[in-house]
Design a protein around this motif. Structure first.
Motif, short mmCIF file in Angstrom:
data_model
loop_
_atom_site.label_atom_id
_atom_site.label_comp_id
_atom_site.label_asym_id
_atom_site.label_seq_id
_atom_site.Cartn_x
_atom_site.Cartn_y
_atom_site.Cartn_z
N ASN A 23 72.62 24.55 70.43
CA ASN A 23 72.63 24.85 68.92
C ASN A 23 73.64 25.83 68.77
O ASN A 23 73.34 27.01 68.38
CB ASN A 23 71.26 25.18 68.62
N PRO A 24 74.99 25.36 68.61
CA PRO A 24 76.01 26.38 68.05
C PRO A 24 75.86 26.72 66.68
O PRO A 24 75.51 25.94 65.87
CB PRO A 24 77.31 25.55 68.37
N VAL A 25 76.29 27.68 66.28
CA VAL A 25 76.24 28.36 64.90
C VAL A 25 77.42 27.65 64.13
O VAL A 25 78.51 27.66 64.66
CB VAL A 25 76.37 29.95 64.77
N THR A 26 77.11 27.16 63.05
CA THR A 26 78.18 26.58 62.16
C THR A 26 77.76 26.99 60.67
O THR A 26 76.79 27.53 60.54
CB THR A 26 78.02 24.95 62.10
N PRO A 27 78.90 27.01 59.82
CA PRO A 27 78.56 27.62 58.52
C PRO A 27 77.43 26.91 57.86
O PRO A 27 76.63 27.42 57.09
CB PRO A 27 79.91 27.62 57.86
N GLU A 28 77.53 25.65 57.97
CA GLU A 28 76.65 24.63 57.23
C GLU A 28 75.15 24.86 58.02
O GLU A 28 74.09 25.04 57.21
CB GLU A 28 76.68 23.23 57.42
N VAL A 143 72.38 14.38 60.65
CA VAL A 143 71.26 13.18 60.92
C VAL A 143 70.66 12.73 59.50
O VAL A 143 70.95 13.50 58.52
CB VAL A 143 69.98 13.80 61.48
N ASP A 144 70.43 11.39 59.62
CA ASP A 144 70.00 10.81 58.41
C ASP A 144 68.35 11.23 58.01
O ASP A 144 68.31 11.16 56.82
CB ASP A 144 70.06 9.36 58.48
N THR A 145 67.92 11.48 58.89
CA THR A 145 66.30 11.97 58.73
C THR A 145 66.09 13.31 59.18
O THR A 145 66.53 13.79 60.52
CB THR A 145 65.26 11.06 59.53
N ILE A 146 65.45 13.98 58.71
CA ILE A 146 64.96 15.50 59.19
C ILE A 146 63.92 15.21 60.38
O ILE A 146 62.89 14.70 59.92
CB ILE A 146 64.72 16.39 57.85
N THR A 147 64.06 16.05 61.35
CA THR A 147 63.02 16.13 62.02
C THR A 147 62.74 17.61 62.42
O THR A 147 63.87 18.57 62.30
CB THR A 147 63.51 15.50 63.45
N SER A 148 61.84 18.06 63.15
CA SER A 148 61.40 19.57 63.20
C SER A 148 62.57 20.22 64.17
O SER A 148 62.87 21.25 63.87
CB SER A 148 60.17 19.67 63.68
N PRO A 149 62.91 19.44 65.28
CA PRO A 149 63.94 20.56 66.11
C PRO A 149 65.35 20.91 65.16
O PRO A 149 65.63 22.12 65.49
CB PRO A 149 64.34 19.35 67.11
N TYR A 150 65.88 19.99 64.40
CA TYR A 150 66.82 20.33 63.46
C TYR A 150 66.48 21.48 62.65
O TYR A 150 67.29 22.64 62.31
CB TYR A 150 67.42 19.12 62.89
N MET A 151 65.33 21.59 61.95
CA MET A 151 64.83 22.44 61.04
C MET A 151 64.93 23.70 61.92
O MET A 151 65.24 24.84 61.22
CB MET A 151 63.41 22.07 60.58
N LEU A 152 64.24 23.72 63.10
CA LEU A 152 64.19 24.93 63.64
C LEU A 152 65.51 25.52 64.40
O LEU A 152 65.71 26.52 64.28
CB LEU A 152 63.15 24.72 64.99
N HIS A 153 66.14 24.48 64.57
CA HIS A 153 67.87 24.80 64.85
C HIS A 153 68.39 25.68 63.68
O HIS A 153 69.28 26.73 63.90
CB HIS A 153 68.50 23.77 65.47
N ALA A 154 68.16 25.11 62.52
CA ALA A 154 68.54 25.76 61.38
C ALA A 154 68.30 27.20 61.10
O ALA A 154 68.96 28.30 61.20
CB ALA A 154 68.52 24.95 60.00
N PHE A 155 67.01 27.26 61.40
CA PHE A 155 66.55 28.67 61.58
C PHE A 155 67.04 29.87 62.61
O PHE A 155 67.50 30.71 62.15
CB PHE A 155 64.95 28.85 61.72
N SER A 156 67.20 29.16 63.72
CA SER A 156 67.84 29.71 64.51
C SER A 156 69.22 30.23 64.35
O SER A 156 69.70 31.35 64.61
CB SER A 156 67.76 29.22 66.04
#
Lengths: 320, 284
Positions: A23-28, A143-156
């Motif tokens: 989960n590398p940090v990106t501006p987005e 991703v076209d559909t939001i799933t929990s791991p991507y939400m948690l990656h954004a938080f991290s």
């Protein structure tokens, strides 16, 4: 190249523990995590966001008026919300260390009945139905559909960037032109001698779990809640002391209101119980031998750990 | 039969060795085939069948004579490895990715979903195999990669403990006549009377944390026979998992043990997991 959102380990810090390779940090991703951090959509009734209990001006701790976190329906939590800083460097999270990876930290607050009282699945549904979030996840993760791991990656991505390493103390140890006063230096030496066994290293914690004599009985068993072992009853994580002057009240149960009370506790208020840390009981006397003057000098040093750049950093502010 | 096998093995050895000689000097591309594993859940001698939650139709009886049924039965399998008598070996590739399509090596077997009973291993090197090893649960390397998708996503049905982060290895739920569980309703969520929820989880064995409970178990099974994975032959290993061995082995008395939601109380059940699996038969 824009380095605003690049993770960089401060020179005086240990190696990070976070799994950046996944989960590398990106501006987005960082901006998405920031938006989620401030969004009460995460809670069951849309009333509580992460920022309710983690306020930047207080080094992302809760206010003194909230010794325990206030969740949905004004329910009181069971512990004092810890400050958030340098999370990329920690192995275990929360006062009992029950969570072992930063990605899983938000889930705990979202699903706790006394905090946000919402299911992870419902949050994901709400995000997918939101007018703006799907496009933001597409930008951040493709991703076209939001799933929990991507939400948690954004938080991290948002949380790993919360690095507090620009206090007066840091600039002094990194030889960046800052000096400490005689009182602060005396305090630092005393701190190392009296407190350094547990509050060790540049993060000012050995991240162990210890009973510091705050009570004789523990309705909140602390570490034993995770290990289910009687020898861990009353043990809580040794907290980092960065920004400690901003994060009152103190201890898991918020019992001590000021740093003066904290030092007085260690000097003369330590209470005995079967799991009390051996460092606070030499057999002859409980606590740490410190004069009033020494306590005051240690506090003077602890105040050099406040990172004013961190608590004013615009990257962590709600800019919507 | 034995003599015939011996002849075949000798022949194969000769062929393999000849192949090696021909490839000398270059890297031989590994020729792959496939193998399928079937997980067939039983309760004693009865094939497992689920009943609706709260049903008091008791199909099963423990060794101690307590009647019960099951409404949910599920477990994670990971880290599958195969070994052969002649040194052939296979390790399933593991990846706990946020991208559900990239999750590899982790499997959820869920009673009532027949597709989940079969694990198809592709990319198994051609050769002979007579032994397998696998993990029941999601061990440290799966948890510590961080948030993952697909069958590891709690928002999509993964069973995950939030306060003591980790996946529930094995979940057994149903109704038992002796369970003192009362009917509870909270925000529309109903726990029916006399139900039980036995969750086996806990994976931690971290440095400096000697008190942690690790309920991850590794199962090693001999096929009792040798199967050949070939380019055009896909053998099948049929495993039976007898959940009654867990209840009886751990001496579960539903009047005392009907809610287990933390690692320590689940240790006796975890300890029975390896002995509950048997290889029923293999199909060549």
């Amino acid at each position: 190249m824009d380095i605003t959102y690049r993770f960089e380990k401060p020179a005086n810090f240990p190696e990070p523990t976070y799994t950046f390779e996944n989960n590398p940090v990106t501006p987005e991703g960082f901006r998405l995590g920031r938006r989620l951090f401030f969004d009460p959509l995460l809670s069951r009734d849309g009333s509580v966001s992460c920022s309710n209990c983690h306020q930047q001006g207080l080094a992302f701790a809760d206010g003194p008026q909230h010794p325990f976190s206030v969740g949905v329906d004004n329910q009181l939590g069971i512990r004092n919300a810890p400050p958030l800083a340098n999370l990329a460097f920690k192995r275990e999270f929360f006062w009992d260390g029950g969570v072992t990876h930063l990605d899983f930290v938000p889930t705990n607050a979202i699903e706790n009945e006394l905090e946000m009282d919402e299911s992870l699945a419902n949050v994901v549904d709400k995000l997918n139905q939101h007018p703006e979030y799907p496009a933001l996840f597409k930008q951040a993760f493709g991703v076209d559909t939001i799933t929990s791991p991507y939400m948690l990656h954004a938080f991290s991505q948002f949380m790993v960037m919360m690095i507090s390493a620009n206090s007066k103390y840091d600039k002094y140890v990194r030889n960046e032109g800052e000096t400490l006063t005689d009182e602060e230096l005396k305090g630092m030496r005393l701190f190392e001698e009296k407190c350094g066994a547990c509050h060790s290293g540049e993060l000012f914690s050995d991240f162990s779990f210890r009973n510091n004599g705050i009570s004789t009985t523990f309705s909140d068993e602390g570490r034993a809640r995770i290990t289910e072992h009687p020898s861990d009853i009353g043990k809580f994580r040794v907290p980092s002391l960065r920004n400690i002057a901003r994060t009152a009240p103190y201890m898991h149960n918020a019992r001590l209101k000021t740093l003066e009370e904290v030092l007085a506790h260690y000097a003369s208020g330590v209470q005995e119980s079967s799991t009390l840390d051996p460092l606070l009981n030499d057999g002859a006397q409980l606590g740490i031998l410190m004069t009033d003057e020494e306590q005051a000098q240690i506090i003077t040093f602890l105040e050099t750990l406040t990172d004013y750049e961190f608590i004013a950093d615009e990257r962590f502010q709600n800019t919507q | 039969m034995k003599r015939y096998s011996y002849f075949i093995i000798s022949l194969l050895v000769i062929i393999l060795f000849s192949a090696c000689e021909e490839d000398e000097g270059g890297t031989a591309p590994t020729v792959s085939g496939a193998l399928s594993i079937e997980f067939d859940n039983y309760v004693g001698t009865q094939p497992m069948q689920l009943d609706p939650e709260g049903s008091t139709d008791y199909r099963y009886t423990t060794g101690a004579g307590q009647e019960f049924n099951l409404s949910t039965f599920r477990y994670y399998i990971s880290n599958i490895k195969l070994e052969g008598p002649d040194g052939a070996s296979f390790e399933d590739e593991m990846n706990a990715s946020a991208n559900a399509d990239e999750v590899q090596g982790y499997y959820l077997v869920q009673e009532g979903d027949p597709d989940s009973y079969f694990i198809d291993l592709d990319e198994v090197p051609v050769g002979q195999y007579n032994k397998m090893t696998f993990t029941l649960g999601i061990a440290e390397e799966g948890v510590q990669e961080g948030a993952a998708g697909g069958i590891l996503d709690p928002a999509e049905g993964a069973w995950f403990w939030t306060w003591n982060s980790g996946y529930i290895s094995l979940g057994m739920e149903g109704t038992a006549a002796d369970s003192p569980q009362e009917r509870v309703e909270r925000d529309g969520l109903v726990t029916e009377a006399n139900t039980f929820q036995l969750h086996v989880g806990g994976w931690k064995e971290l440095e400096g944390n000697d008190n942690m409970v690790n309920n991850i178990r590794t199962i090693t099974l001999d096929f009792g026979d040798v199967v050949t994975v070939g380019q055009d032959v896909k053998p099948k290993v049929h495993l039976v998992f007898d959940m009654l061995k867990i209840l009886d082995g751990a001496a579960i008395d539903f009047s005392q043990t009907f809610q287990v939601h933390a690692p320590r109380a689940a240790v006796p059940m975890a300890d029975e997991i390896p002995g509950a699996f048997t290889v029923d038969h293999v199909h060549q």
